[in-house]
Design an enzyme around this catalytic site. Structure first.
Site, PDB file in Angstrom:
ATOM      1  N   CYS A   2       0.940  -1.328   0.049  1.00  0.00           N
ATOM      2  CA  CYS A   2      -0.031   0.117   0.044  1.00  0.00           C
ATOM      3  C   CYS A   2       0.996   1.168  -0.114  1.00  0.00           C
ATOM      4  O   CYS A   2       1.843   1.169   0.395  1.00  0.00           O
ATOM      5  CB  CYS A   2      -0.902  -0.003   1.187  1.00  0.00           C
ATOM      6  SG  CYS A   2      -1.852  -1.320   1.414  1.00  0.00           S
ATOM      7  N   ARG A  27       5.299   0.136  -5.654  1.00  0.00           N
ATOM      8  CA  ARG A  27       5.272  -0.684  -4.528  1.00  0.00           C
ATOM      9  C   ARG A  27       4.278  -1.773  -4.628  1.00  0.00           C
ATOM     10  O   ARG A  27       4.349  -2.897  -3.994  1.00  0.00           O
ATOM     11  CB  ARG A  27       4.656   0.177  -3.316  1.00  0.00           C
ATOM     12  CG  ARG A  27       5.545   1.262  -3.067  1.00  0.00           C
ATOM     13  CD  ARG A  27       4.940   2.270  -2.030  1.00  0.00           C
ATOM     14  NE  ARG A  27       4.833   1.838  -0.784  1.00  0.00           N
ATOM     15  CZ  ARG A  27       5.667   1.827   0.087  1.00  0.00           C
ATOM     16  NH1 ARG A  27       6.683   2.630   0.200  1.00  0.00           N
ATOM     17  NH2 ARG A  27       5.385   1.529   1.358  1.00  0.00           N
ATOM     18  N   TRP A  75      -3.078  -2.726  -1.620  1.00  0.00           N
ATOM     19  CA  TRP A  75      -2.481  -4.108  -1.928  1.00  0.00           C
ATOM     20  C   TRP A  75      -3.285  -5.075  -1.052  1.00  0.00           C
ATOM     21  O   TRP A  75      -3.352  -4.986   0.181  1.00  0.00           O
ATOM     22  CB  TRP A  75      -1.192  -4.380  -1.608  1.00  0.00           C
ATOM     23  CG  TRP A  75      -0.304  -5.564  -2.222  1.00  0.00           C
ATOM     24  CD1 TRP A  75       0.118  -5.627  -3.400  1.00  0.00           C
ATOM     25  CD2 TRP A  75      -0.311  -6.802  -1.678  1.00  0.00           C
ATOM     26  NE1 TRP A  75       0.653  -7.110  -3.541  1.00  0.00           N
ATOM     27  CE2 TRP A  75       0.348  -7.791  -2.302  1.00  0.00           C
ATOM     28  CE3 TRP A  75      -0.495  -7.321  -0.257  1.00  0.00           C
ATOM     29  CZ2 TRP A  75       0.697  -9.006  -2.030  1.00  0.00           C
ATOM     30  CZ3 TRP A  75      -0.360  -8.559   0.045  1.00  0.00           C
ATOM     31  CH2 TRP A  75       0.490  -9.436  -0.806  1.00  0.00           C
ATOM     32  N   GLY A 102      -0.626  -1.169   6.410  1.00  0.00           N
ATOM     33  CA  GLY A 102      -0.313  -1.956   7.571  1.00  0.00           C
ATOM     34  C   GLY A 102      -1.624  -2.892   7.832  1.00  0.00           C
ATOM     35  O   GLY A 102      -2.284  -3.311   7.148  1.00  0.00           O
ATOM     36  N   GLU A 481      19.137 -16.503  -7.382  1.00  0.00           N
ATOM     37  CA  GLU A 481      18.546 -15.402  -7.808  1.00  0.00           C
ATOM     38  C   GLU A 481      18.213 -15.213  -9.180  1.00  0.00           C
ATOM     39  O   GLU A 481      17.291 -14.817  -9.486  1.00  0.00           O
ATOM     40  CB  GLU A 481      19.775 -14.353  -7.643  1.00  0.00           C
ATOM     41  CG  GLU A 481      19.775 -12.979  -7.896  1.00  0.00           C
ATOM     42  CD  GLU A 481      18.402 -12.321  -7.357  1.00  0.00           C
ATOM     43  OE1 GLU A 481      17.813 -12.866  -6.165  1.00  0.00           O
ATOM     44  OE2 GLU A 481      18.071 -11.049  -7.879  1.00  0.00           O
ATOM     45  N   LYS A 485      14.567 -14.160 -10.180  1.00  0.00           N
ATOM     46  CA  LYS A 485      14.297 -13.148 -11.204  1.00  0.00           C
ATOM     47  C   LYS A 485      13.276 -13.575 -12.371  1.00  0.00           C
ATOM     48  O   LYS A 485      12.595 -13.017 -12.769  1.00  0.00           O
ATOM     49  CB  LYS A 485      15.548 -12.596 -12.151  1.00  0.00           C
ATOM     50  CG  LYS A 485      16.479 -11.781 -11.119  1.00  0.00           C
ATOM     51  CD  LYS A 485      16.217 -10.404 -11.078  1.00  0.00           C
ATOM     52  CE  LYS A 485      15.256 -10.066 -10.015  1.00  0.00           C
ATOM     53  NZ  LYS A 485      15.674 -10.163  -8.721  1.00  0.00           N
ATOM     54  N   GLU A 488       9.558 -14.467 -11.165  1.00  0.00           N
ATOM     55  CA  GLU A 488       8.972 -13.053 -10.698  1.00  0.00           C
ATOM     56  C   GLU A 488       8.553 -12.220 -11.975  1.00  0.00           C
ATOM     57  O   GLU A 488       7.261 -11.802 -11.962  1.00  0.00           O
ATOM     58  CB  GLU A 488      10.180 -12.031 -10.191  1.00  0.00           C
ATOM     59  CG  GLU A 488      10.588 -12.184  -8.713  1.00  0.00           C
ATOM     60  CD  GLU A 488      11.506 -11.113  -8.071  1.00  0.00           C
ATOM     61  OE1 GLU A 488      11.256 -10.581  -7.231  1.00  0.00           O
ATOM     62  OE2 GLU A 488      12.591 -10.874  -8.683  1.00  0.00           O
ATOM     63  N   HIS A 504      19.993 -36.419  -7.040  1.00  0.00           N
ATOM     64  CA  HIS A 504      19.352 -37.052  -5.905  1.00  0.00           C
ATOM     65  C   HIS A 504      17.654 -36.727  -6.156  1.00  0.00           C
ATOM     66  O   HIS A 504      16.798 -36.781  -5.164  1.00  0.00           O
ATOM     67  CB  HIS A 504      19.717 -36.422  -4.621  1.00  0.00           C
ATOM     68  CG  HIS A 504      21.019 -36.931  -4.431  1.00  0.00           C
ATOM     69  ND1 HIS A 504      21.398 -38.076  -4.185  1.00  0.00           N
ATOM     70  CD2 HIS A 504      22.284 -36.072  -4.237  1.00  0.00           C
ATOM     71  CE1 HIS A 504      22.540 -38.217  -3.796  1.00  0.00           C
ATOM     72  NE2 HIS A 504      23.496 -37.009  -4.107  1.00  0.00           N
ATOM     73  N   LYS A 603       6.778  -4.253  -4.155  1.00  0.00           N
ATOM     74  CA  LYS A 603       8.326  -4.016  -3.972  1.00  0.00           C
ATOM     75  C   LYS A 603       8.625  -3.986  -2.451  1.00  0.00           C
ATOM     76  O   LYS A 603       9.759  -4.554  -2.366  1.00  0.00           O
ATOM     77  CB  LYS A 603       8.464  -2.573  -4.632  1.00  0.00           C
ATOM     78  CG  LYS A 603       9.860  -2.011  -4.425  1.00  0.00           C
ATOM     79  CD  LYS A 603      10.695  -2.688  -5.346  1.00  0.00           C
ATOM     80  CE  LYS A 603      11.947  -2.301  -5.345  1.00  0.00           C
ATOM     81  NZ  LYS A 603      12.998  -3.335  -5.823  1.00  0.00           N
TER      82      LYS A 603
HETATM   83  C1  G6P Z   1       9.985  -8.198  -2.549  1.00  0.00           C
HETATM   84  C2  G6P Z   1      10.944  -7.633  -3.798  1.00  0.00           C
HETATM   85  C3  G6P Z   1      12.271  -8.190  -3.843  1.00  0.00           C
HETATM   86  C4  G6P Z   1      13.044  -8.175  -2.763  1.00  0.00           C
HETATM   87  C5  G6P Z   1      12.326  -8.606  -1.371  1.00  0.00           C
HETATM   88  C6  G6P Z   1      12.772  -8.197  -0.095  1.00  0.00           C
HETATM   89  O1  G6P Z   1       9.922  -9.529  -2.568  1.00  0.00           O
HETATM   90  O2  G6P Z   1      10.108  -7.939  -4.763  1.00  0.00           O
HETATM   91  O3  G6P Z   1      12.848  -7.688  -4.829  1.00  0.00           O
HETATM   92  O4  G6P Z   1      14.248  -8.796  -2.742  1.00  0.00           O
HETATM   93  O5  G6P Z   1      11.066  -8.054  -1.315  1.00  0.00           O
HETATM   94  O6  G6P Z   1      12.837  -6.767  -0.243  1.00  0.00           O
HETATM   95  P1  G6P Z   1      13.800  -5.738   0.843  1.00  0.00           P
HETATM   96  O7  G6P Z   1      13.301  -4.544   0.608  1.00  0.00           O
HETATM   97  O8  G6P Z   1      13.890  -6.254   2.088  1.00  0.00           O
HETATM   98  O9  G6P Z   1      15.260  -6.128   0.267  1.00  0.00           O
END
Ligand code: G6P
Length: 608
Positions: A2, A27, A75, A102, A481, A485, A488, A504, A603
């Site tokens: 939000c 966000r 959100w 929140g 990672e 990516k 996502e 395994h 975000k």
């Molecule tokens: C979300 C974002 C990710 C990020 C994660 C942790 O899932 O999409 O890109 O790595 O939060 O966020 P932070 O702000 O704690 O790095």
């Protein structure tokens, strides 16, 4: 998650609120709304869907006249993303409007109480209890009404409150959710983060949890939780409007990938002087460092994977056992942590709810916390004993790129600095590492330049229903990672496996044409991973290898190869991740995905 904005001044507020909400879109959200103090009454407009829809509905804000207002991107947590559940919420008498970020944990009990007292609810949200509480406590003095309301709330909340009795006044309340005040001339603002403020002001006041503020066009008064007026410093915002804009790129993600050489330079250059790494913000003596017998790294998402990749450098250079634990797991565990544990908390936003909770849990057990954070004055930065900022600048794309690589850069510097002080990084190894760390910005640029073939590769791989990412040790950390990516932003199923584990179980999933992305940048283990490539190819896999330039052996084994510049193994993840980012980006682009705002993701994950 939000996003909140608020404005009071002499200008029409709705267009400003809409612009602020657009800047907070990154966000993550699924509905949007504004409330504006009109001629005696508050007008609320809200929609499920994008801010643009709200803008179209209100004729760019022109249909909602007035100079004081609040806005929100929601959100969904409690209740579906419908028009009715969107914020702002209005009290039954129409005199109060509220936006909230929140979760109100005791909302069910408050809701029952308010229904029994005769209040009618329009939505399924936890937030709506707040606006009815405001009406129920209204005794004429808005400050007292806000304080009495807040006293009943449990959970996390950043609130924006508008009341028609005081048409040019806003209240802003912060408790465990981000909220920043913007100080203007003849107008004042609040927002969930500075990206929504930078077009209007460079002066910000950062509230602490429990603080609340009254904003009028003439000024801002901040109070502590007891209602006592407090003085707060006005800080200068260093981020620019341009940094928060696309600047000619199709997507923020691509812009941020391209910004990595500069971002990593900003993270490293000021911290290396006269051939030594200096971390002024974490300037512990060797004796103090020797108190730590263990390092625990905690984080979520990509920040967690940055921890996984940096563990190898920390253990190799400092010889301190290092554990990397997901914050959402650590917070509910019984971690063996005490005052001899150095807790490293990694977060781009500094606001991730699970990371904050894990940090509090570990600190309550005596651990000292070192935060590695991008957003200045964020909650994690404030809670930490020491903070090393990553100086990546605003990161707008949901999928982090420069956030991750700057975290790695700072973690490598940390490992070098601690290793030097502890005497575990000796003069034989140090010069080569120093040479490499200083070259990183240039090498990242080379890695980007070497990857011009990725759009063509994306065309080969974008239709695959499933992708596997493999690697060993540092390469496995990058593979994790890389898979994240990919899923996502392209929504393709992608899994990462330690290459040695394939046999395994996972190898059972390999069939004719299954794409396997093999990270082969760890110079000590590359031959082992090549053996795994041979195994999966024998079962029909199509292999795309990521390797150090000069590794000719790989060309005869893999179907496609992407090269990165040569670098020592400990730092290799920061280069090996570049093709992973670009591959995910171009695959997502081929598939027509909403790259900067992938579905269901946010975000800044400010709720559990
Ligand atoms: C979300 C974002 C990710 C990020 C994660 C942790 O899932 O999409 O890109 O790595 O939060 O966020 P932070 O702000 O704690 O790095």
């Amino acid at each position: 998650m939000c996003g909140i904005v608020g404005f009071t001044g002499a200008r029409e507020t709705a267009p400003l609120l809409l612009e602020g909400l657009k800047r907070l879109e990154y966000r993550g959200y699924d509905s949007a709304g504004i409330a504006v103090m009109g001629d005696q009454v508050i007008q609320v407009e809200k929609v499920s869907g994008k801010v643009q829809k709200l803008s179209d509905k209100t004729d760019g804000g022109a249909a909602v006249p007035g100079c004081t207002g609040i806005g929100h991107t929601r959100w969904a947590t409690h209740g579906a993303p419908t028009d009715l559940n969107a914020h702002p919420h209005l009290s039954n008498d129409g005199r109060f409007a509220v936006v909230h970020n929140g979760i109100i944990e005791n909302f069910a009990e408050l809701r029952e109480e308010l229904i029994a007292a005769g209040y009618t609810f329009q939505s399924e949200t936890d937030t709506e209890v707040i606006v009815h509480l405001l009406e129920s406590f209204d005794g004429g003095d808005l400050k007292t009404t806000v304080m009495r309301t807040v006293a009943r709330l449990e959970g996390s909340y950043a609130l924006g409150v508008l009341c028609s009795d005081k048409p040019d006044t806003l209240y802003a309340v912060k408790e465990a959710s981000p909220l920043i005040l913007g100080v203007g001339i003849g107008e004042n603002y609040f927002a969930s983060d500075v990206t929504a403020l930078v077009s209007y002001t460079k002066n910000a006041i950062y509230l602490d949890d429990g603080d609340f503020a009254e904003l009028t066009p003439a000024g801002i008064t901040v109070f502590d939780s007891t209602g006592k007026k407090i003085e707060k410093p006005v800080s200068r915002i260093t981020w620019t409007v341009e940094a928060a804009e696309k600047g000619g790129y199709d997507h923020f993600m691509l812009k941020e990938i391209m910004e990595q050489p500069a971002a990593v330079r900003a993270a490293i250059a000021p911290r290396v002087k006269d051939g030594e790494v200096h971390l002024d913000e974490f300037d512990l003596s060797p004796e103090e460092l020797k108190q730590f017998n263990k390092i625990v790294i905690t984080a979520c998402g990509s920040a967690y994977y940055a921890g996984c990749a940096a563990k190898y450098a920390l253990e190799s250079l400092c010889r301190i056992p290092t554990e990397v634990v997901l914050a959402s797991e650590l917070r509910y565990g019984e971690p063996l942590i005490d005052s001899h544990t150095l807790l490293i908390v990694i977060s781009q936003s500094g606001e991730t709810a699970d990371t904050i909770a894990a940090m509090k849990e570990c600190r309550s057990r005596g651990a000292k916390a070192l935060a590695i954070v991008n957003v200045v004055e964020s909650t994690i930065a404030k809670l930490a004993d020491w903070t090393l900022y990553t100086w990546a600048g605003p990161e707008i794309a949901v999928a982090t790129t420069k956030g991750y690589t700057t975290q790695l850069a700072v973690l490598f510097l940390l490992a070098m600095s601690m290793g030097r002080k502890l005497g575990t990084l000796d003069d034989d190894r140090y010069p080569a590492l120093l040479y490499d760390i200083l070259r990183l910005p240039k090498l990242i640029q080379n890695a980007i330049d070497l990857n011009h073939g990725i759009p063509a590769l994306a065309k080969k791989y974008h239709k695959s229903p499933s992708l596997f990412f493999i690697g060993r040790n540092t390469d496995w950390a990058v593979a994790l990672e890389g898979a994240l990516k990919m899923k996502e932003i392209s929504y393709i199923h992608a899994e990462s496996y330690a290459a040695g584990e394939l046999k395994h179980g996972t190898i059972a999933l390999i069939e004719e044409g299954t794409p396997v992305i093999a990270v082969c940048c760890n110079e000590h283990l590359v031959d082992k991973t090549i053996s795994n490539i041979v195994e999966v190819k024998a079962r029909g896999a199509r292999v795309l290898a990521v390797a150090l330039r000069g590794n000719h052996k790989i060309v005869s084994q893999a179907n496609d190869v992407i090269f990165i510049p040569e670098i020592n193994t400990l730092f290799s993840p920061i280069l090996a991740v570049i093709p992973m980012q670009l591959l995910a980006y171009h695959v997502a682009k081929e598939n027509g995905c909403d790259i900067d705002k992938p579905k269901n993701l946010a975000k800044s994950v400010t709720v559990e």
